[in-house]
Enzyme design. Structure first.
Site, mmCIF file in Angstrom:
data_model
loop_
_atom_site.group_PDB
_atom_site.id
_atom_site.type_symbol
_atom_site.label_atom_id
_atom_site.label_comp_id
_atom_site.label_asym_id
_atom_site.label_seq_id
_atom_site.Cartn_x
_atom_site.Cartn_y
_atom_site.Cartn_z
ATOM 1 C CG HIS A 1 -2.036 1.171 1.417
ATOM 2 N ND1 HIS A 1 -1.518 2.049 2.392
ATOM 3 C CD2 HIS A 1 -2.818 1.605 0.361
ATOM 4 C CE1 HIS A 1 -2.424 3.209 2.191
ATOM 5 N NE2 HIS A 1 -3.256 2.914 1.075
ATOM 6 C CD GLU B 1 -5.103 5.277 3.318
ATOM 7 O OE1 GLU B 1 -5.784 4.447 2.700
ATOM 8 O OE2 GLU B 1 -4.124 5.844 2.800
ATOM 9 C CD GLU C 1 -2.419 2.627 -3.679
ATOM 10 O OE1 GLU C 1 -3.340 3.800 -3.763
ATOM 11 O OE2 GLU C 1 -2.967 1.702 -3.032
ATOM 12 C CG HIS C 2 0.121 6.290 -0.446
ATOM 13 N ND1 HIS C 2 -0.585 7.516 0.090
ATOM 14 C CD2 HIS C 2 -0.895 5.229 -0.567
ATOM 15 C CE1 HIS C 2 -1.788 7.045 0.423
ATOM 16 N NE2 HIS C 2 -1.956 5.856 0.203
#
Length: 445
Positions: A75, A155, A78-79
């Site tokens: 994840h 997040e 991905e950022h």
């Protein structure tokens, strides 16, 4: 036939006829695939309704590929894919696409990571150039990494740590998968995010982001003959590389009954009840997975479904209730029921749990009537057929099927497989999978 039942019966016939026609049209859609010498697989589905194309690059890697102590890498990377490459600085790819009127985004799951754009067909090459550049030339600057890592931590706080439902589901999932890596949260554990290094992330990109571990899906105003030279121009020179071993996540078939409770400081307590079950990839008979898909629809498919009609309306034991099951996973799956008690009626979580089990016992003792099965099946096929009206959803379906190893061709056979499932199949699946030995229960307060 009862006179009042005739309109429903004929409506079902009409719906099935319409779906048959739509499925036939979908089957004739031009879907072609080819591979580059470096192993990049490309699937092109022609759809000439509008001069736009969705370009989706899927990597066969997600959180289930991670290991204890190294969670959240898929994840976070991905950022970072938007934070600079050999040709573009941080955020510039998004700015360029925005100025071209394109829509872009990305997401990470247990089994895959995907980056997509919806763009005018005459600007498609821009999207391809951007994706090829960050595949081969991602910068991964440490200062950018440190800044973005704080964004991911926040997040996590918003979606999980400070969200009662999110926190409950994370703990539920960790109990539900005692033997496989599906218990890893996609966003990662906070203590792993706090000790993640740029070296960890560079290694993850090097290990998994290779053309021979990717699928490029193009859907829209394009065909394979037009796509091939564009793809070859931008991706053909990128070298393949050896990939780490990645075994399918398998769960214990009967892990034993697991129960827990958690205090999440919520005004509305909730219940999660799950059962370890196979997906299409791991089922000894794929009919069992299709039967579970239909069971989920029987229980939860709107106001006519059993959970809403019996638990919410008639018995008034539940304030709300849901069911879901993912047959399209890389490994074993989970069948889940979720509900919140009707506090105005003084219903406890224990009473709600008993009501959910009664719903499952009903299916075990007697399968659905043919009329109910026909209605639910028509609704499920309709929702999936109408979803294919969007080039984005078509691309997403192709990408998921390819990423988990089922193949895009499953799109063309799925309806026939659902149509073959009988009430006896549903009753057999309910008896096999809805047992205490396969169950996991979480009360959140």
């Amino acid at each position: 036939m009862n006179y009042l039942a005739r309109p429903v019966f004929f409506l079902l016939l009409l719906m099935l006829a319409l779906l048959s026609a739509m499925a036939s049209a979908a089957a004739t859609a031009k879907t072609r695939e080819f591979s580059l010498d470096n192993g990049l697989k490309v699937i092109v589905r022609e759809d000439r309704r509008a001069p736009i194309v969705t370009s989706q690059l899927w990597y066969r890697v997600g959180s289930s590929y991670e290991t204890p102590g190294n969670t959240g890498l898929a994840h976070v990377l991905e950022h970072m894919m938007f934070k600079g490459s050999s040709k573009l600085g941080p955020g510039e790819s998004s700015r360029i696409l925005r100025e071209l009127g394109a829509v872009e985004n990305a997401f990470t799951s247990d089994d895959y990571t995907s980056y997509y754009q919806v763009i005018a067909r005459n600007r498609l090459e821009v999207a391809l150039e951007i994706e090829a550049d960050r595949l081969q030339g991602l910068t991964l600057d440490e200062q950018e990494f440190r800044s973005e890592l704080e964004v991911v931590k926040e997040e996590r706080r918003l979606r999980t740590d400070d969200n009662p439902d999110g926190l409950a589901y994370e703990r539920f999932k960790s109990l539900a998968y005692p033997a496989s890596s599906y218990h890893i949260p996609t966003i990662g554990w906070m203590h792993d995010l706090e000790r993640m290094s740029i070296t960890d992330l560079r290694r993850w990109h090097r290990d998994w982001y290779a053309p021979n571990n990717a699928i490029l899906v193009l859907v829209g105003d394009i065909d394979a003959a037009e796509a091939k030279p564009l793809v070859q121009r931008h991706f053909g020179h990128i070298k393949p590389q050896p990939l780490p071993a990645a075994k399918i996540p398998l769960e214990l078939p009967a892990p034993g009954e697991r129960r827990a409770s958690i205090r999440v400081n919520s005004n509305q307590p909730s219940l999660l009840l799950g059962f370890n079950a196979p997906g299409l990839n791991t089922a000894s008979d794929p009919r069992e997975a299709h039967a579970l898909r239909l069971i989920s629809a029987i229980l939860d498919s709107g106001r006519s479904s059993r959970l809403y009609r019996q638990l919410v309306q008639e018995q008034e034991t539940a304030h709300s209730a849901w069911s879901w099951y993912n047959a399209f996973s890389r490994g074993d799956s989970l069948f889940v029921l979720s509900a919140k008690p009707n506090l105005q009626q003084g219903i406890s979580l224990e009473q709600l749990e008993q009501a959910l089990w009664q719903q499952l016992v009903q299916l075990q003792q007697q399968g659905p009537s043919q009329a109910e099965l026909d209605r639910v099946r028509a609704q499920l096929i309709a929702s999936e057929t109408y979803a294919m009206d969007s080039i984005g959803r078509i691309g997403r379906t192709i990408g998921i099927l390819e990423s988990v190893g089922l193949g895009w061709q499953h799109m063309e056979t799925d309806r026939a497989q659902l149509m073959s499932i009988t009430a006896a199949d549903i009753q057999a699946a309910a008896r096999k999978f809805f047992t205490k030995e396969r169950s996991v229960t979480l009360h959140s307060l």
